[in-house]
Design a protein around this motif. Structure first.
Motif, PDB file in Angstrom:
ATOM      1  N   THR A  22       0.832  -1.200   0.000  1.00 16.09           N
ATOM      2  CA  THR A  22       0.000   0.000   0.000  1.00 16.09           C
ATOM      3  C   THR A  22       0.871   1.258   0.000  1.00 16.09           C
ATOM      4  O   THR A  22       1.866   1.302   0.728  1.00 16.09           O
ATOM      5  N   PRO A  23       0.518   2.273  -0.793  1.00 14.07           N
ATOM      6  CA  PRO A  23       1.325   3.490  -0.809  1.00 14.07           C
ATOM      7  C   PRO A  23       1.415   4.153   0.565  1.00 14.07           C
ATOM      8  O   PRO A  23       0.424   4.225   1.298  1.00 14.07           O
ATOM      9  N   ILE A  24       2.590   4.654   0.893  1.00  8.50           N
ATOM     10  CA  ILE A  24       2.770   5.388   2.140  1.00  8.50           C
ATOM     11  C   ILE A  24       1.828   6.586   2.192  1.00  8.50           C
ATOM     12  O   ILE A  24       1.324   6.953   3.256  1.00  8.50           O
ATOM     13  N   THR A  25       1.557   7.187   1.027  1.00  7.11           N
ATOM     14  CA  THR A  25       0.693   8.367   1.000  1.00  7.11           C
ATOM     15  C   THR A  25      -0.727   8.056   1.483  1.00  7.11           C
ATOM     16  O   THR A  25      -1.398   8.935   2.031  1.00  7.11           O
ATOM     17  N   PHE A  26      -1.187   6.823   1.290  1.00  4.55           N
ATOM     18  CA  PHE A  26      -2.525   6.463   1.767  1.00  4.55           C
ATOM     19  C   PHE A  26      -2.587   6.563   3.287  1.00  4.55           C
ATOM     20  O   PHE A  26      -3.556   7.061   3.858  1.00  4.55           O
ATOM     21  N   VAL A  27      -1.538   6.101   3.941  1.00  3.79           N
ATOM     22  CA  VAL A  27      -1.491   6.146   5.406  1.00  3.79           C
ATOM     23  C   VAL A  27      -1.280   7.570   5.892  1.00  3.79           C
ATOM     24  O   VAL A  27      -1.993   8.049   6.774  1.00  3.79           O
ATOM     25  N   LYS A  28      -0.316   8.271   5.299  1.00  2.00           N
ATOM     26  CA  LYS A  28       0.057   9.608   5.762  1.00  2.00           C
ATOM     27  C   LYS A  28      -0.980  10.673   5.419  1.00  2.00           C
ATOM     28  O   LYS A  28      -1.195  11.613   6.196  1.00  2.00           O
ATOM     29  N   ASP A  29      -1.598  10.541   4.232  1.00  2.00           N
ATOM     30  CA  ASP A  29      -2.466  11.612   3.739  1.00  2.00           C
ATOM     31  C   ASP A  29      -3.952  11.347   3.914  1.00  2.00           C
ATOM     32  O   ASP A  29      -4.762  12.260   3.771  1.00  2.00           O
ATOM     33  N   ILE A  30      -4.328  10.089   4.198  1.00  4.06           N
ATOM     34  CA  ILE A  30      -5.752   9.771   4.349  1.00  4.06           C
ATOM     35  C   ILE A  30      -6.061   9.191   5.728  1.00  4.06           C
ATOM     36  O   ILE A  30      -6.885   9.742   6.467  1.00  4.06           O
ATOM     37  N   LEU A  31      -5.400   8.087   6.095  1.00  2.00           N
ATOM     38  CA  LEU A  31      -5.729   7.433   7.362  1.00  2.00           C
ATOM     39  C   LEU A  31      -5.380   8.283   8.574  1.00  2.00           C
ATOM     40  O   LEU A  31      -6.212   8.484   9.473  1.00  2.00           O
ATOM     41  N   PHE A  32      -4.143   8.790   8.638  1.00  2.00           N
ATOM     42  CA  PHE A  32      -3.735   9.556   9.816  1.00  2.00           C
ATOM     43  C   PHE A  32      -4.496  10.884   9.954  1.00  2.00           C
ATOM     44  O   PHE A  32      -4.934  11.228  11.054  1.00  2.00           O
ATOM     45  N   PRO A  33      -4.685  11.648   8.865  1.00  2.00           N
ATOM     46  CA  PRO A  33      -5.487  12.869   9.003  1.00  2.00           C
ATOM     47  C   PRO A  33      -6.914  12.603   9.487  1.00  2.00           C
ATOM     48  O   PRO A  33      -7.479  13.418  10.221  1.00  2.00           O
ATOM     49  N   TYR A  34      -7.476  11.464   9.077  1.00  2.00           N
ATOM     50  CA  TYR A  34      -8.824  11.128   9.546  1.00  2.00           C
ATOM     51  C   TYR A  34      -8.855  11.025  11.068  1.00  2.00           C
ATOM     52  O   TYR A  34      -9.790  11.514  11.717  1.00  2.00           O
ATOM     53  N   ILE A  35      -7.836  10.399  11.650  1.00  2.00           N
ATOM     54  CA  ILE A  35      -7.767  10.287  13.104  1.00  2.00           C
ATOM     55  C   ILE A  35      -7.660  11.662  13.736  1.00  2.00           C
ATOM     56  O   ILE A  35      -8.397  11.986  14.685  1.00  2.00           O
ATOM     57  N   ARG A  36      -6.755  12.485  13.241  1.00  2.00           N
ATOM     58  CA  ARG A  36      -6.549  13.807  13.834  1.00  2.00           C
ATOM     59  C   ARG A  36      -7.808  14.666  13.772  1.00  2.00           C
ATOM     60  O   ARG A  36      -8.125  15.387  14.717  1.00  2.00           O
ATOM     61  N   GLU A  37      -8.535  14.553  12.669  1.00  2.00           N
ATOM     62  CA  GLU A  37      -9.721  15.392  12.477  1.00  2.00           C
ATOM     63  C   GLU A  37     -10.927  14.933  13.296  1.00  2.00           C
ATOM     64  O   GLU A  37     -11.772  15.754  13.669  1.00  2.00           O
ATOM     65  N   HIS A  38     -11.033  13.640  13.569  1.00  2.00           N
ATOM     66  CA  HIS A  38     -12.243  13.106  14.192  1.00  2.00           C
ATOM     67  C   HIS A  38     -12.043  12.567  15.609  1.00  2.00           C
ATOM     68  O   HIS A  38     -12.996  12.094  16.227  1.00  2.00           O
ATOM     69  N   LEU A  39     -10.824  12.620  16.121  1.00  2.00           N
ATOM     70  CA  LEU A  39     -10.499  11.964  17.387  1.00  2.00           C
ATOM     71  C   LEU A  39     -11.349  12.466  18.558  1.00  2.00           C
ATOM     72  O   LEU A  39     -11.963  11.662  19.277  1.00  2.00           O
ATOM     73  N   GLU A  40     -11.402  13.751  18.764  1.00  2.00           N
ATOM     74  CA  GLU A  40     -12.117  14.280  19.932  1.00  2.00           C
ATOM     75  C   GLU A  40     -13.606  13.987  19.849  1.00  2.00           C
ATOM     76  O   GLU A  40     -14.228  13.583  20.841  1.00  2.00           O
ATOM     77  N   ASP A  41     -14.193  14.152  18.671  1.00  2.00           N
ATOM     78  CA  ASP A  41     -15.619  13.858  18.502  1.00  2.00           C
ATOM     79  C   ASP A  41     -15.897  12.372  18.727  1.00  2.00           C
ATOM     80  O   ASP A  41     -16.903  12.000  19.342  1.00  2.00           O
ATOM     81  N   TYR A  42     -14.995  11.516  18.220  1.00  2.00           N
ATOM     82  CA  TYR A  42     -15.166  10.074  18.388  1.00  2.00           C
ATOM     83  C   TYR A  42     -15.166   9.700  19.874  1.00  2.00           C
ATOM     84  O   TYR A  42     -16.037   8.946  20.342  1.00  2.00           O
ATOM     85  N   LEU A  43     -14.203  10.220  20.617  1.00  2.00           N
ATOM     86  CA  LEU A  43     -14.118   9.908  22.047  1.00  2.00           C
ATOM     87  C   LEU A  43     -15.343  10.427  22.792  1.00  2.00           C
ATOM     88  O   LEU A  43     -15.882   9.739  23.671  1.00  2.00           O
ATOM     89  N   SER A  44     -15.792  11.610  22.456  1.00  2.00           N
ATOM     90  CA  SER A  44     -16.969  12.189  23.119  1.00  2.00           C
ATOM     91  C   SER A  44     -18.217  11.346  22.875  1.00  2.00           C
ATOM     92  O   SER A  44     -19.027  11.130  23.781  1.00  2.00           O
TER      93      SER A  44
END
Length: 261
Positions: A22-44
């Motif tokens: 799998t391309p590194i860009t998929f992890v760096k540019d899609i998967l990880f940003p998704y966590i950063r953007e949704h983390l607080e809402d997900y935990l709440s």
């Protein structure tokens, strides 16, 4: 690059994901940003659910271990916008997760939480797992030849199954004979590969490991596993010594196995 012959005694192929299937860009540019953007809402939203409580418990255990080992941890300043104990606890978890991600930590606690967060994103179609075009045809060929194919990634087993279960190629999970993550050990430790060999009932020399990380290849070699380095766009540059020492491929199609002698 030329064809690379897999040892004739090989019975199983062990695949890394990021930078390999799998391309590194998929992890760096899609998967990880998704966590950063949704983390607080997900935990709440999930704070009182058992699964989330278990994730937070593992993260707290990781923090305790880091403190025992005198590893640096995020410093929590007083935040005047936080009014309840729950909000304070959530903010501390967010700070720790973001700190671990920034430090490129591979802790089991972090990877488990990430896997749980990605689950809904994959299921809803917001994310589809990216796989290099040469990967699936090669795996199908290896399976037809009688080889077993396993995955070993720092990402949790659940995250691995989501990527291949909701991929751009559809659900390809049935191509894999098993999955391993850091619960079996770190990928840069020899013992991890010895444990995998025991688990899949193979001698280490009967396993060929494909990865883009030389430290992982070195650990696999120390365990007696054959290692092949995968060179893909965006992967870490290799030194001249590393290029001379390891077999290199840019595509899975370069691997050739002629069967047991």
């Amino acid at each position: 690059m030329a064809t690379v012959s897999v040892p004739a005694c090989t019975r199983a192929l062990l695949l890394d994901i990021e930078g390999t299937t799998t391309p590194i860009t998929f992890v760096k540019d899609i998967l990880f940003p998704y966590i950063r953007e949704h983390l607080e809402d997900y935990l709440s939203c999930h704070w009182e659910e058992d699964e989330c409580k278990q994730d937070v418990h593992l993260l707290k255990k990781q923090i305790e271990e880091d403190m025992k080992q005198n590893r640096s941890c995020p410093v929590h300043a007083v935040d005047q916008t936080v009014h309840t104990d729950e909000e304070k606890a959530i903010r501390e978890v967010v700070d720790n997760v973001l700190w671990q991600m920034a430090a490129d930590r591979k802790s089991t606690a972090l990877k488990q939480l990430q896997g749980h967060m990605w689950r809904s994103a994959y299921a809803s179609g917001r994310i589809k797992g990216e796989i290099y075009q040469d990967v699936i045809p090669a795996i199908k060929r290896w399976k037809e030849q009688g080889l077993k194919v396993y995955v070993y990634s720092s990402g949790s087993v659940e995250a691995q199954k989501l990527l291949f279960g909701y991929s751009v190629e559809g659900d390809v999970l049935d191509l894999f004979d098993g999955h391993f993550d850091t619960t079996i050990g770190a990928k840069v430790e020899r013992k991890s590969y010895e444990r995998i060999a025991e688990r899949i009932v193979c001698r280490p020399e009967e396993i060929t490991f494909l990865t883009d990380v030389t430290r992982e290849a070195k650990a696999a070699e120390e365990a007696g596993v054959n290692a092949v380095l995968v060179v893909r766009p965006g992967n870490m540059e290799l030194t001249d010594d590393e290029r001379a020492h390891y077999d290199l491929i840019t595509s899975f199609n370069q691997l050739e196995w002629k069967g047991c002698v």
